[in-house]
Motif scaffolding. Sequence first.
Motif, PDB file in Angstrom:
ATOM      1  N   ARG A   1      -4.050   8.773   1.120  1.00  0.00           N
ATOM      2  CA  ARG A   1      -3.373   9.797   1.906  1.00  0.00           C
ATOM      3  C   ARG A   1      -2.361   9.180   2.874  1.00  0.00           C
ATOM      4  NH1 ARG A   1      -8.660  12.290   1.792  1.00  0.00           N
ATOM      5  NH2 ARG A   1      -9.261  11.300   3.757  1.00  0.00           N
ATOM      6  N   GLU A   2      -2.748   8.080   3.505  1.00  0.00           N
ATOM      7  CA  GLU A   2      -1.918   7.516   4.565  1.00  0.00           C
ATOM      8  C   GLU A   2      -0.721   6.725   4.033  1.00  0.00           C
ATOM      9  OE1 GLU A   2      -5.398   6.780   7.951  1.00  0.00           O
ATOM     10  OE2 GLU A   2      -4.693   5.133   6.666  1.00  0.00           O
ATOM     11  N   SER A   3      -0.926   5.999   2.933  1.00  0.00           N
ATOM     12  CA  SER A   3       0.107   5.067   2.484  1.00  0.00           C
ATOM     13  C   SER A   3       0.682   5.403   1.115  1.00  0.00           C
ATOM     14  CB  SER A   3      -0.452   3.635   2.465  1.00  0.00           C
ATOM     15  OG  SER A   3      -0.770   3.205   3.771  1.00  0.00           O
ATOM     16  N   PHE A   4      -0.174   5.641   0.143  1.00  0.00           N
ATOM     17  CA  PHE A   4       0.344   5.811  -1.215  1.00  0.00           C
ATOM     18  C   PHE A   4       0.979   7.181  -1.429  1.00  0.00           C
ATOM     19  CE2 PHE A   4      -3.180   2.626  -2.234  1.00  0.00           C
ATOM     20  CZ  PHE A   4      -2.322   1.547  -2.039  1.00  0.00           C
ATOM     21  N   SER A   5       0.787   8.091  -0.498  1.00  0.00           N
ATOM     22  CA  SER A   5       1.474   9.385  -0.557  1.00  0.00           C
ATOM     23  C   SER A   5       2.756   9.395   0.278  1.00  0.00           C
ATOM     24  CB  SER A   5       0.538  10.501  -0.068  1.00  0.00           C
ATOM     25  OG  SER A   5      -0.603  10.608  -0.889  1.00  0.00           O
ATOM     26  N   ASP A   6       3.072   8.285   0.895  1.00  0.00           N
ATOM     27  CA  ASP A   6       4.246   8.165   1.773  1.00  0.00           C
ATOM     28  C   ASP A   6       5.467   7.765   0.946  1.00  0.00           C
ATOM     29  OD1 ASP A   6       6.232   7.339   3.537  1.00  0.00           O
ATOM     30  OD2 ASP A   6       4.842   6.420   4.943  1.00  0.00           O
ATOM     31  N   PRO A   7       6.500   8.594   0.858  1.00  0.00           N
ATOM     32  CA  PRO A   7       7.674   8.251   0.047  1.00  0.00           C
ATOM     33  C   PRO A   7       8.356   6.960   0.478  1.00  0.00           C
ATOM     34  CG  PRO A   7       7.688  10.582   0.602  1.00  0.00           C
ATOM     35  CD  PRO A   7       6.597   9.966   1.410  1.00  0.00           C
ATOM     36  N   GLU A   8       8.322   6.641   1.756  1.00  0.00           N
ATOM     37  CA  GLU A   8       8.960   5.407   2.202  1.00  0.00           C
ATOM     38  C   GLU A   8       8.173   4.184   1.727  1.00  0.00           C
ATOM     39  OE1 GLU A   8      11.616   2.731   3.893  1.00  0.00           O
ATOM     40  OE2 GLU A   8      11.788   4.826   3.256  1.00  0.00           O
ATOM     41  N   ILE A   9       6.848   4.248   1.788  1.00  0.00           N
ATOM     42  CA  ILE A   9       6.034   3.167   1.230  1.00  0.00           C
ATOM     43  C   ILE A   9       6.296   3.048  -0.268  1.00  0.00           C
ATOM     44  CG2 ILE A   9       3.671   2.468   0.681  1.00  0.00           C
ATOM     45  CD1 ILE A   9       4.282   1.927   3.540  1.00  0.00           C
TER      46      ILE A   9
ATOM     47  N   THR B   1      -8.193  -5.670   2.341  1.00  0.00           N
ATOM     48  CA  THR B   1      -8.862  -4.449   1.879  1.00  0.00           C
ATOM     49  C   THR B   1      -8.022  -3.249   2.312  1.00  0.00           C
ATOM     50  OG1 THR B   1     -10.295  -4.547   3.846  1.00  0.00           O
ATOM     51  CG2 THR B   1     -11.150  -5.477   1.801  1.00  0.00           C
ATOM     52  N   TYR B   2      -8.568  -2.444   3.197  1.00  0.00           N
ATOM     53  CA  TYR B   2      -7.827  -1.294   3.723  1.00  0.00           C
ATOM     54  C   TYR B   2      -6.823  -1.760   4.768  1.00  0.00           C
ATOM     55  CZ  TYR B   2      -6.974   2.591   6.947  1.00  0.00           C
ATOM     56  OH  TYR B   2      -6.388   3.507   7.782  1.00  0.00           O
ATOM     57  N   PHE B   3      -5.584  -1.287   4.650  1.00  0.00           N
ATOM     58  CA  PHE B   3      -4.568  -1.511   5.677  1.00  0.00           C
ATOM     59  C   PHE B   3      -4.131  -0.152   6.214  1.00  0.00           C
ATOM     60  CE2 PHE B   3      -4.021  -5.423   3.129  1.00  0.00           C
ATOM     61  CZ  PHE B   3      -4.187  -6.359   4.138  1.00  0.00           C
ATOM     62  N   PRO B   4      -4.120   0.028   7.534  1.00  0.00           N
ATOM     63  CA  PRO B   4      -3.774   1.328   8.125  1.00  0.00           C
ATOM     64  C   PRO B   4      -2.266   1.575   8.091  1.00  0.00           C
ATOM     65  CG  PRO B   4      -4.134  -0.282   9.843  1.00  0.00           C
ATOM     66  CD  PRO B   4      -4.458  -0.979   8.549  1.00  0.00           C
ATOM     67  N   PRO B   5      -1.843   2.800   8.345  1.00  0.00           N
ATOM     68  CA  PRO B   5      -0.399   3.099   8.367  1.00  0.00           C
ATOM     69  C   PRO B   5       0.290   2.520   9.598  1.00  0.00           C
ATOM     70  CG  PRO B   5      -1.661   5.045   8.981  1.00  0.00           C
ATOM     71  CD  PRO B   5      -2.662   4.018   8.540  1.00  0.00           C
ATOM     72  N   ARG B   6      -0.467   2.279  10.661  1.00  0.00           N
ATOM     73  CA  ARG B   6       0.068   1.665  11.878  1.00  0.00           C
ATOM     74  C   ARG B   6      -0.876   0.558  12.308  1.00  0.00           C
ATOM     75  NH1 ARG B   6       0.761   6.851  11.827  1.00  0.00           N
ATOM     76  NH2 ARG B   6      -1.370   7.206  12.628  1.00  0.00           N
ATOM     77  N   SER B   7      -0.351  -0.526  12.864  1.00  0.00           N
ATOM     78  CA  SER B   7      -1.188  -1.645  13.290  1.00  0.00           C
ATOM     79  C   SER B   7      -2.162  -1.160  14.367  1.00  0.00           C
ATOM     80  CB  SER B   7      -0.327  -2.786  13.824  1.00  0.00           C
ATOM     81  OG  SER B   7       0.453  -2.353  14.921  1.00  0.00           O
ATOM     82  N   VAL B   8      -3.395  -1.678  14.298  1.00  0.00           N
ATOM     83  CA  VAL B   8      -4.422  -1.262  15.238  1.00  0.00           C
ATOM     84  C   VAL B   8      -5.410  -2.396  15.428  1.00  0.00           C
ATOM     85  CG1 VAL B   8      -5.735  -0.152  13.365  1.00  0.00           C
ATOM     86  CG2 VAL B   8      -6.206   0.466  15.736  1.00  0.00           C
ATOM     87  N   ARG B   9      -5.712  -2.722  16.669  1.00  0.00           N
ATOM     88  CA  ARG B   9      -6.699  -3.748  17.027  1.00  0.00           C
ATOM     89  C   ARG B   9      -6.490  -5.050  16.244  1.00  0.00           C
ATOM     90  NH1 ARG B   9      -9.768   0.909  16.838  1.00  0.00           N
ATOM     91  NH2 ARG B   9     -10.608   0.371  14.793  1.00  0.00           N
TER      92      ARG B   9
ATOM     93  N   PRO C   1      -2.705  -5.588  10.890  1.00  0.00           N
ATOM     94  CA  PRO C   1      -1.334  -5.150  10.632  1.00  0.00           C
ATOM     95  C   PRO C   1      -1.299  -3.875   9.808  1.00  0.00           C
ATOM     96  CG  PRO C   1      -1.911  -6.953   9.170  1.00  0.00           C
ATOM     97  CD  PRO C   1      -3.049  -6.812  10.136  1.00  0.00           C
ATOM     98  N   SER C   2      -0.230  -3.131   9.947  1.00  0.00           N
ATOM     99  CA  SER C   2      -0.053  -1.943   9.121  1.00  0.00           C
ATOM    100  C   SER C   2       0.287  -2.364   7.695  1.00  0.00           C
ATOM    101  CB  SER C   2       1.067  -1.072   9.684  1.00  0.00           C
ATOM    102  OG  SER C   2       2.323  -1.704   9.481  1.00  0.00           O
ATOM    103  N   PHE C   3       0.088  -1.450   6.768  1.00  0.00           N
ATOM    104  CA  PHE C   3       0.410  -1.743   5.378  1.00  0.00           C
ATOM    105  C   PHE C   3       1.898  -2.042   5.225  1.00  0.00           C
ATOM    106  CE2 PHE C   3       0.824  -0.194   0.805  1.00  0.00           C
ATOM    107  CZ  PHE C   3       0.306  -1.356   0.271  1.00  0.00           C
ATOM    108  N   ARG C   4       2.720  -1.316   5.949  1.00  0.00           N
ATOM    109  CA  ARG C   4       4.157  -1.554   5.865  1.00  0.00           C
ATOM    110  C   ARG C   4       4.508  -2.961   6.365  1.00  0.00           C
ATOM    111  NH1 ARG C   4       8.268   3.193   7.499  1.00  0.00           N
ATOM    112  NH2 ARG C   4       6.517   4.229   6.494  1.00  0.00           N
ATOM    113  N   GLU C   5       3.852  -3.412   7.431  1.00  0.00           N
ATOM    114  CA  GLU C   5       4.084  -4.759   7.943  1.00  0.00           C
ATOM    115  C   GLU C   5       3.634  -5.811   6.935  1.00  0.00           C
ATOM    116  OE1 GLU C   5       3.624  -3.905  12.752  1.00  0.00           O
ATOM    117  OE2 GLU C   5       1.861  -4.404  11.532  1.00  0.00           O
TER     118      GLU C   5
END
Length: 634
Positions: free
Chosen positions: A58-66, A121-129, A132-136
Amino acid sequence: MGNRLADALSPYLRAHADNPVDWYPWGEEAFAEAARRDIPVLVSIGYATCHWCHVMARESFSDPEIARILGDGYIAVKVDREEHPDVDASYLAAASAFTRELGWPLTVFARPDGRAFYAGTYFPPRSVRGMPSFREVLAAVDEAWRERRDDLDRTADAVGEAIAAASAARTEGELPTTEQLQAAVASLAAEEDAVHGGFGTAPKFPVAPVLGFLACSGAEGRDLAVRTFLAIAASPLRDPVEGGFFRYATRPDWSEPHYERMLTDNALLLSVAADLAGEPAPSDAVAPIAHGLVAFLTERMRLPSGGFASAQDSESVIDGQRSEGGYYQRDAAGRSTLEPPALDAKVLTGWNGLAIGALAHAGHVLADQPALRASREAADLLLERHVRADGTLVRASLDGVASQAHATLEDTGMLAGGLVRLATATGEASYAIAARALIDAAADNGGSATSGVDSPPFHAPGGADPVLVARGLEMPEDPAEGATPAGTTACADAAWRLYALGAGDRYREMAERAMRAVAGIAVERPIAFGGALELMARLAAPLVQLVTVVPEGERAGPGGSEEDDLVRATRRHAASVATVVTERQARAFAAAGFELFEGRTMRDARPAAYRCHEFVCALPVGTADDLVALATDA
């Protein structure tokens, strides 16, 4: 952009078919295109009922920019780990060089030759704690690919060499002594959570193979198994409405579970429950939980074909929103208005073998006829549709359509083991004959029982995945066990069960040789080798065999007669193998080469129980009391 996943057999791949990402399925085409474009490959591995796989989708693979970033600089490959466990295992081994937090979704970056140079494994859409974010991550990998390719090549080569070295370093040892096995029990007892049950701290898994080892490991081990099983069954990890167990819990008290319900966990826990409900020292508290597991498997996980779905999702739609666990947090009345979470309706050969064996065992010990019927129907389905004419196996099917994925050693071992247990429970030799053929095929493909450790005793008859083979990425099976026994252990267990029925000494030799390869590390790390240790415990224990011969129509023992009491006592007897057969069935076993059944007949037209020790049998007895006396005097 073509939609390459729309017609995939895997429900997991189909769920990603409408992503804006230009996904490829696992295969040569993806790597050839990566080589042509000279770009890295993103291998994304998950499964249909995985919560965090849903989240990343939902967060990354559904994102057109990703999707645009992936399309410009990567070949994206989506893999169902349940359909391709050998691919998953290969990349998990590589990923362990980059992260200690292994799991799914597994996100691997590889060269066009398939060798991994980075993984997570899982990378979030935004960096947290600090994560890095998946985009990064994509940006960093792209920059390194373009500007520091030599560094990535060295990393990929080093990872491959490390995996090869670790595989080569495995050495054969001696089977553990009884004292060493008891030390493994003591090691597990030291890890027990005395407050909430189970082992270690969160996240906590039910580790059914470990419970299976404990259940057959003397009074101390059995007490620990009963205590642990009942604690987990009374916890939030078990669904009190539908009877199934969730995959794992995120807190020490088993609360906040991840709500997917796996066929493997529930089948293996049912097998443990059946063990604990029988002799010695049967636990009356376990039997109702076992019946609840039978109901869950037969009413929730069973498909119209008679096979079993691989899992039930953690998420469902409530009031138009995706909810993890919302369905399971309601009582029966609250659920009645909701659509249940979806099943992943893939029929996996190995996992169905576990269900066949568990239902057969529970049906045998608890006289649960629905369990036996479900076991037989699933076995008949797999023998008809998942065993090819050349003896090789289908790994998976969906709605009767076979997957092109290669079957693995776990498929052979788990199906064979299930079939042997079904033969024992029903008295039908045909299932044992089919199991023997499967083990023979795996053993013929793996070398002789006297060859060295470098030639494992078992190999999947269909060979390894051809994409892995072409790139030198196939690897010896990891002997460590988590939620399920390793394929080699499953084959060895089936071979031992065949030996116990009288198929011949070579089957015990196969089992012993397979276990010697992991004996040393298993006793040092019992939490990771429960299935292997259970088999080693059985190999170390005296072989007690019990065959009770009854008239046609009296196998179920439903009434209260002396004959019925003998049947019930047989089913719950503390024996390595215990079976109830008619004279006709005994002749069929004997004619097929199962020595244990030679000359087994009734006496004076009355049922007769033959209790044997390593194939040396006492005189037959005709009552349950006499059978108990035999065991007491032994």
